[in-house]
Design an enzyme around this catalytic site. Structure first.
Site: not given
Length: 247
Positions: A164, A168
């Site tokens: 994750y 980002k």
């Protein structure tokens, strides 16, 4: 926000959390909103929760942003029915718990497809619409504080964020790449990265629920702020943290 009145905004991941809140706020501001998500029943619930006189301003469409054919079908429909896109809120995101060293490669790939390629698919189509119509549009990317640095897990617990933060960090890079390309294409389209700290949504792992958190409405209000800036002002990056956040 007056200049956006009757303009068209596409909001991805609008079935809950930040996406649902920004859809509500945009509708209240007189914007025609196309709310996208995989869960059509949740979108229908969102529309039913609106005041009756505003429901016509919310179009709902099922879309999986990780699938380019699904994205293309939706943007083709928006182009045909509403004439184009003026605002894009790239909010759809995915977080699957586990450790990157041991988790399923298929799961990793799905997170990458949703969080990175989904943004590319939607932004390409929205920018194409804005450029063709010479629209002074705005693209917003929902980033995260972990798109700028990766914090250690709570003491005694395993890191659950896996790929994750990498997705980002990609959003941070994409924001700057989009800005440079939009400039050299001689457009007036803006791009903004919004990087919240912990937000009380379905994505947050249970271990973090006891920490200070933002509410989805807080992030939606920040998006409304960047959209309301004058045409010559571009908020490139906006970081928002809950008071007392330990990271």
């Amino acid at each position: 926000m007056e200049r956006w009145h009757n303009c068209v905004a596409v909001v991805t991941g609008a079935s809950s959390g930040i996406g649902a809140e920004i859809a509500r706020k945009l509708v209240s501001a007189g914007v025609m909103v196309v709310a996208l998500a995989r869960r059509l029943d949740r979108l229908e619930q969102l529309r039913e929760e609106l005041p009756e006189d505003r429901r016509s301003r919310l179009r709902i469409m099922q879309c999986d942003v990780s699938d380019v054919s699904s994205v293309n079908a939706v943007f083709d429909a928006v182009q045909g029915d509403l004439g184009g896109v003026d605002i894009l809120i790239n909010n759809a995101g995915k977080l699957s718990g586990g450790q990157l060293l041991t988790m399923s490669v298929d799961t990793v790939q799905q997170v990458l497809q949703t969080n990175v390629m989904g943004v590319v698919y939607c932004t390409q189509r929205a920018f194409e619409s804005m450029r063709q119509r010479q629209s002074m549009g705005h693209v917003v990317l929902i980033n995260s504080i972990v798109g700028h640095y990766i914090f250690n897990p709570l003491p005694g617990s395993q890191q659950e964020l896996n790929v994750y933060p990498a997705t980002k960090h990609a959003i941070t890079a994409l924001t700057e790449l989009f800005r440079q390309e939009m400039r050299e294409f001689k457009t007036k389209v803006k791009v903004t990265s919004i990087s919240p700290g912990l937000v009380n949504t379905e994505l947050v792992p249970l271990d973090y629920k006891r920490l200070p958190m933002l509410q989805a409405e807080d992030v939606a209000s920040a998006i409304m702020y960047v959209l309301s800036t004058p045409p010559h002002v571009q908020v490139h990056e906006l970081t928002i943290k809950p008071l007392g956040e330990p990271f």
